[in-house]
Structure formats: C-alpha cells, structure tokens
Design a protein around this motif. Structure first.
Motif, PDB file in Angstrom:
ATOM      1  N   ILE A   1       0.844  -1.199   0.000  1.00 50.77           N
ATOM      2  CA  ILE A   1       0.000   0.000   0.000  1.00 50.77           C
ATOM      3  C   ILE A   1       0.881   1.251   0.000  1.00 50.77           C
ATOM      4  O   ILE A   1       1.760   1.407   0.859  1.00 50.77           O
ATOM      5  N   ALA A   2       0.643   2.143  -0.951  1.00 53.20           N
ATOM      6  CA  ALA A   2       1.360   3.424  -0.995  1.00 53.20           C
ATOM      7  C   ALA A   2       0.551   4.454  -0.211  1.00 53.20           C
ATOM      8  O   ALA A   2      -0.565   4.804  -0.586  1.00 53.20           O
ATOM      9  N   TYR A   3       1.118   4.911   0.918  1.00 48.46           N
ATOM     10  CA  TYR A   3       0.425   5.917   1.737  1.00 48.46           C
ATOM     11  C   TYR A   3       1.444   6.925   2.251  1.00 48.46           C
ATOM     12  O   TYR A   3       2.494   6.525   2.769  1.00 48.46           O
ATOM     13  N   PRO A   4       1.146   8.216   2.081  1.00 43.66           N
ATOM     14  CA  PRO A   4      -0.034   8.784   1.433  1.00 43.66           C
ATOM     15  C   PRO A   4      -0.050   8.490  -0.073  1.00 43.66           C
ATOM     16  O   PRO A   4       1.018   8.245  -0.654  1.00 43.66           O
ATOM     17  N   PRO A   5      -1.245   8.542  -0.697  1.00 48.58           N
ATOM     18  CA  PRO A   5      -1.345   8.202  -2.122  1.00 48.58           C
ATOM     19  C   PRO A   5      -0.415   9.014  -3.016  1.00 48.58           C
ATOM     20  O   PRO A   5       0.070   8.507  -4.029  1.00 48.58           O
ATOM     21  N   ARG A   6      -0.127  10.254  -2.642  1.00 53.94           N
ATOM     22  CA  ARG A   6       0.754  11.077  -3.478  1.00 53.94           C
ATOM     23  C   ARG A   6       2.181  10.557  -3.492  1.00 53.94           C
ATOM     24  O   ARG A   6       3.003  10.985  -4.312  1.00 53.94           O
ATOM     25  N   ASN A   7       2.509   9.627  -2.591  1.00 53.53           N
ATOM     26  CA  ASN A   7       3.842   9.034  -2.571  1.00 53.53           C
ATOM     27  C   ASN A   7       3.899   7.702  -3.327  1.00 53.53           C
ATOM     28  O   ASN A   7       4.806   6.896  -3.109  1.00 53.53           O
ATOM     29  N   ARG A   8       2.935   7.508  -4.207  1.00 50.17           N
ATOM     30  CA  ARG A   8       2.891   6.251  -4.957  1.00 50.17           C
ATOM     31  C   ARG A   8       4.183   6.036  -5.762  1.00 50.17           C
ATOM     32  O   ARG A   8       4.738   4.941  -5.787  1.00 50.17           O
ATOM     33  N   ALA A   9       4.662   7.093  -6.425  1.00 48.15           N
ATOM     34  CA  ALA A   9       5.889   6.959  -7.214  1.00 48.15           C
ATOM     35  C   ALA A   9       7.093   6.684  -6.311  1.00 48.15           C
ATOM     36  O   ALA A   9       7.959   5.863  -6.642  1.00 48.15           O
ATOM     37  N   LEU A  10       7.144   7.357  -5.160  1.00 49.45           N
ATOM     38  CA  LEU A  10       8.236   7.121  -4.208  1.00 49.45           C
ATOM     39  C   LEU A  10       8.183   5.687  -3.693  1.00 49.45           C
ATOM     40  O   LEU A  10       9.210   5.005  -3.589  1.00 49.45           O
ATOM     41  N   HIS A  11       6.985   5.225  -3.373  1.00 50.66           N
ATOM     42  CA  HIS A  11       6.794   3.851  -2.905  1.00 50.66           C
ATOM     43  C   HIS A  11       7.357   2.861  -3.923  1.00 50.66           C
ATOM     44  O   HIS A  11       8.076   1.910  -3.565  1.00 50.66           O
ATOM     45  N   GLN A  12       7.069   3.089  -5.189  1.00 49.16           N
ATOM     46  CA  GLN A  12       7.555   2.193  -6.238  1.00 49.16           C
ATOM     47  C   GLN A  12       9.075   2.234  -6.334  1.00 49.16           C
ATOM     48  O   GLN A  12       9.732   1.194  -6.502  1.00 49.16           O
ATOM     49  N   GLN A  13       9.654   3.417  -6.221  1.00 48.47           N
ATOM     50  CA  GLN A  13      11.115   3.533  -6.255  1.00 48.47           C
ATOM     51  C   GLN A  13      11.763   2.773  -5.102  1.00 48.47           C
ATOM     52  O   GLN A  13      12.804   2.123  -5.273  1.00 48.47           O
ATOM     53  N   ILE A  14      11.152   2.863  -3.927  1.00 48.85           N
ATOM     54  CA  ILE A  14      11.701   2.173  -2.759  1.00 48.85           C
ATOM     55  C   ILE A  14      11.630   0.660  -2.960  1.00 48.85           C
ATOM     56  O   ILE A  14      12.569  -0.074  -2.624  1.00 48.85           O
ATOM     57  N   LEU A  15      10.525   0.173  -3.525  1.00 45.35           N
ATOM     58  CA  LEU A  15      10.412  -1.265  -3.775  1.00 45.35           C
ATOM     59  C   LEU A  15      11.452  -1.738  -4.786  1.00 45.35           C
ATOM     60  O   LEU A  15      11.947  -2.864  -4.704  1.00 45.35           O
ATOM     61  N   GLU A  16      11.784  -0.880  -5.749  1.00 39.69           N
ATOM     62  CA  GLU A  16      12.741  -1.261  -6.794  1.00 39.69           C
ATOM     63  C   GLU A  16      14.189  -1.115  -6.351  1.00 39.69           C
ATOM     64  O   GLU A  16      15.049  -1.919  -6.736  1.00 39.69           O
ATOM     65  N   ARG A  17      14.475  -0.095  -5.505  1.00 39.12           N
ATOM     66  CA  ARG A  17      15.866   0.207  -5.187  1.00 39.12           C
ATOM     67  C   ARG A  17      16.186   0.161  -3.694  1.00 39.12           C
ATOM     68  O   ARG A  17      17.351   0.263  -3.299  1.00 39.12           O
ATOM     69  N   GLY A  18      15.170   0.046  -2.864  1.00 41.98           N
ATOM     70  CA  GLY A  18      15.371   0.025  -1.423  1.00 41.98           C
ATOM     71  C   GLY A  18      14.620  -1.129  -0.790  1.00 41.98           C
ATOM     72  O   GLY A  18      14.526  -2.223  -1.341  1.00 41.98           O
TER      73      GLY A  18
END
Length: 382
Positions: A182-199
């Motif tokens: 779950i990406a929360y807050p929703p506006r951090n959806r792109a950041l969430h994806q980056q973290i899953l890919e690189r962190g």
C-alpha cells in the motif's frame, strides 16, 4: 518451519501481542510447544488473563499453524519471524519486537546482525523550506558515506529523506504503517515504487492493510530500534517524530536535532529535545563526526571448531540440573559438526520440560558457557 508457523499462528489470536508472545516463548522455550500447552498452563504466564484465555480457547482449535502458514504465503510470500535467522537482531533487543515482519524490495539492506550502519531521519509532515533543504542534504551525505537512511515514507521530512537517499543512489528503508503493498499517502505512490525497486519496505502488517491511526505510533518503535542514531529535522511540540526520538533514547540510541529558531513553532519539539540532551547538528561534516563516535555492535560470538572450551572458559561449579544440560550441550555440539544447536533438539535429547531446559540454558549463558544465537539456536561459548 514449525516454529515459524507457530509465531504466525499466535499472532492471529486476539489479545496476544508482541509482549505476550515474548513471555510465552520464554516460559515454554518455543511457541510451537506453547501452541499445544493446556489452558491452565497458559494461564500461569504473566499477562495471560481470563479474557485472553477465552480467546485462545475459542480461536486456537480453528487454526492449524502449518496450514495457515501455507495459505498466508500466497498473499505474503516474504516475511520474517523471530524464529528466522534473517530476523533483525536490533528488533530482538526491544521489549515488543514484531511477531511477523513483512518486507518487499531488497532484504539485504536490513543486515540481520545490525552491523551495517542505519540512521533514521524523521520530522513533521509540514516542514519549512529550511528543514526540507537540510533533510535532503543530510540524506545525500549519509548515502554517499554508505550509511542507510530509514524513515516512515510520510509526507514532509520522511519523503525528503527517502528522496535524498535515492538521489545519491544510496540505501533507504521505509517502515510502513500499512501493508508493504500500500502506498500511503497516495501522493507518494511513485516514491513507494522507487523504494520497492531500489530500497526496502517493511511493516508488521500483512498485505492489503489500509492506513490506521493506531498503526503509525507503533511503526515508530521499529524506526527507532533499527537505527543507530535518530535525526529529528523539524518537529512541533506534538509530533510523531518526538515519539520516535523518545523511543530511540529508551533503546540507548543517539538523538540529534537540526537547530531551529525560537519563532518557528515547527521547531519547538526539536528545541525541547535539546533541553533533554539531544545533540545539535551543525553541518554535514559535523554530523559525520558525531556518527563516527557511535560504538559498533559487539559481534555474536560463535565457537570456532577445534578450540577446546576449557582453554577459553574457567568452569564454575554447576548444580546437578545445570551439569546435565551442560554435558548434553557439549556432547551434541562436539558430535554434530555444527556451529549451533536448535532448542528443540536440546529439549528432545534432554527429555526434560522445555521451561526447565530454557531456564538452564539461560543460567549457563549468564555463566559464559553458552551463547544464544538468532532462531533459538545455542552454541558453546568461546
């Protein structure tokens, strides 16, 4: 696998939280044994009262630990329990470690032994430009010095900390109050994806868990526990970042604050921390100097093959019960060719109740004869 399934199953019982699980594990020696224990014996464990016993009686017969584990893995394929060797050592040192720690991303970023330096950066969701700028700068300098940055992926300071670390191609860890999917807050959806890919994203809540106000203070304890130091960049007097700072202090971690001005209410919490002993950050180089003074963690000792125990440890006088367990540990250790022995194996060969073996092992550990390793394994101390 049995002990892993037991941790997961116990975590589903109403009224059984991390502290109760610790007590059950200490009393019975393993949660697998606790799962089959009669209710009257469970009731003798501190904190397991009539209400919780009623919940256990109603819910335990409906759960088969192994079957539940298999089903749970379909939606949650990656998680650790304290029975797993990769479960973070630093979480085991707090009074209420998560029974289940879910993760997505690169698990290698969270060194199980806690030797890789990790620093937390926390603060208000509504920071000033000054605090945002310095958060980004400090995250970049930490990343460039191979220090992982951990935060909560909230708006404001957390977001800037993660972005600064990613910008410098560093290692960042997000501790979430939702499921890791779950990406929360929703506006951090792109950041969430980056973290899953690189962190790495971690949470004590399973996939699909939506935001809940009660979850976020709980996740703060993990941020504090997993870091060697906590940086509070900007925080008003009532801020979740202060909860993280207080917990970090309780866990024996260093707390640093970015100095703010008296006329900035967003910095009032940081000023308050300064009066309680938090250290000031006076620049990037100064921060690195401060972090350089943090002592490293002692390694978990493991006996090297071929080194006689008698040459390393002066034998104290042992009671008959302790001598029996100690003799068993030595004989199994020397005959197995392994570096560590499981608790279940020791209980099986001792032919004694698990709580008696657990008590004996604890006493032997205090005497310096035995060392406990992650995953309920024991080694002869060097």
């Amino acid at each position: 696998m049995q002990e892993r399934a037991a941790w997961l199953a116990w975590a589903q019982i109403s009224g059984i939280g991390p502290v109760s699980l610790q007590r059950l594990q200490e009393h019975f020696g393993s949660l697998t044994r606790a799962w089959t224990a009669p209710l009257d014996e469970l009731g003798s464990v501190n904190g397991i009262g009539p209400t919780v016993l009623k919940a256990i009686a109603a819910q335990r017969p409906q759960l088969d630990p192994d079957a539940f584990l298999s089903h749970h893995l379909r939606a949650n394929p990656t998680f650790w329990t304290p029975a797993d060797p990769d479960y973070p050592r630093l979480l085991k040192e707090i009074p209420d470690p998560p029974a289940v720690l879910y993760y997505r991303g690169n698990p290698a970023l969270l060194d199980a032994q806690g030797h890789t330096p990790v620093v937390a950066i926390v603060g208000t969701r509504d920071p000033s430009d000054y605090a945002q700028r310095w958060t980004r700068k400090l995250a970049v300098v930490l990343a460039k010095n191979d220090i992982a940055v951990i935060s909560g992926m909230a708006e404001g300071i957390d977001t800037q900390a993660h972005l600064g670390c990613l910008e410098a191609k560093g290692q960042t860890i997000a501790v979430l109050g939702t499921g890791t999917d779950i990406a929360y807050p929703p506006r951090n959806r792109a950041l969430h994806q980056q973290i899953l890919e690189r962190g790495l994203a971690i949470s004590e809540y399973p996939a699909g868990t939506q935001p809940n106000r009660a979850h976020f203070p709980r996740r703060n304890r993990m941020i504090a526990a997993l870091s060697r130091a906590t940086l509070v960049m900007e925080a008003p007097q009532r801020s979740g970042a202060l909860i993280t700072a207080y917990m970090a202090n309780d866990y024996g971690r260093d707390v640093y604050v970015l100095p703010g001005t008296l006329d900035n209410p967003r910095a009032a919490g940081c000023l308050g921390l300064m009066t309680k002993g938090a250290q000031l950050i006076l620049g990037e180089g100064h921060l690195l100097e401060l972090l350089g003074t943090i002592p490293t963690l002692d390694p978990i000792p493991v006996k090297s093959p071929g080194i006689p125990v008698a040459a390393k440890v002066e034998m104290p006088a042992l009671s008959a019960d302790l001598q029996k367990v100690w003799t068993l540990v030595q004989s199994l250790y020397e005959g197995s060719g392994q570096t560590a022995l499981s608790f279940d194996r020791l209980v099986q060969d001792a032919a004694q109740p698990a709580n008696e073996v657990s008590s004996a092992l604890l006493q032997l550990e205090l005497m310096g004869l035995v060392t406990q390793l992650p995953g309920m394994r024991y080694a002869v101390a060097m």
